[in-house]
Design a protein around this motif. Structure first.
Motif: not given
Length: 159
Positions: A80-99
């Motif tokens: 989750g915690n997807e975020s988009i930076k204007e300069e690269e709106a086509w390539a979102p950032f996200l976080q993940s957790v593996v348990v």
């Protein structure tokens, strides 16, 4: 015993990983399925930080239950915690957790009812609805708990 995150610059802190576990509503549970094939399914869950467990519910019989009775080792992933930076709106950032952990069926009915209520409080809007749902389905539902042995988190950009 467990591998570290390979790209250290992408690793998030344990606190950030736990926060993601607290906030997300769904994750993917992977078990050792039939004939050596992994079996991965989406589940709703509750992260109990104090007990270091992930709680979820399901049917009393089926592929998941059979797999867990044969081998209690599991992997659980959420993101989750997807975020988009204007300069690269086509390539979102996200976080993940593996348990990684060991998953057990909760056999005690009193514990099941208690966990149903604790679990439902995350998803239902008020305690009255939780109590009604627990009264209706508390006897029919199977609760499961994953005892966390290792967790890690990372952030990535999808490009």
């Amino acid at each position: 015993m467990f591998r570290a995150v390979r790209k250290k610059k992408n690793e998030i802190s344990i606190d950030a990983a736990k926060e993601l576990l607290r906030c997300c509503r769904r994750g993917i549970l992977a078990v050792n399925g039939d004939n050596g094939y992994p079996y991965a399914i989406p589940i709703n869950y509750l992260y109990d930080e104090g007990a270091q467990k992930i709680i979820f519910h399901g049917a009393k019989a089926g592929h998941k239950v059979d797999a867990l009775k044969a081998c209690d080792k599991v992997c659980f992933t959420t993101f989750g915690n997807e975020s988009i930076k204007e300069e690269e709106a086509w390539a979102p950032f996200l976080q993940s957790v593996v348990v990684f952990g060991r998953c057990h069926l909760i056999e005690n009915r009193e514990d099941t009812i208690k966990l149903v209520k604790q679990f439902a409080l995350k998803y239902y809007p008020d305690e009255k609805m939780v109590d009604e749902e627990a009264a209706l389905s508390g006897r029919e539902v199977q609760m499961f708990e994953i005892e966390i042995e290792h967790l890690s988190g990372k952030k990535v950009q999808e490009r």
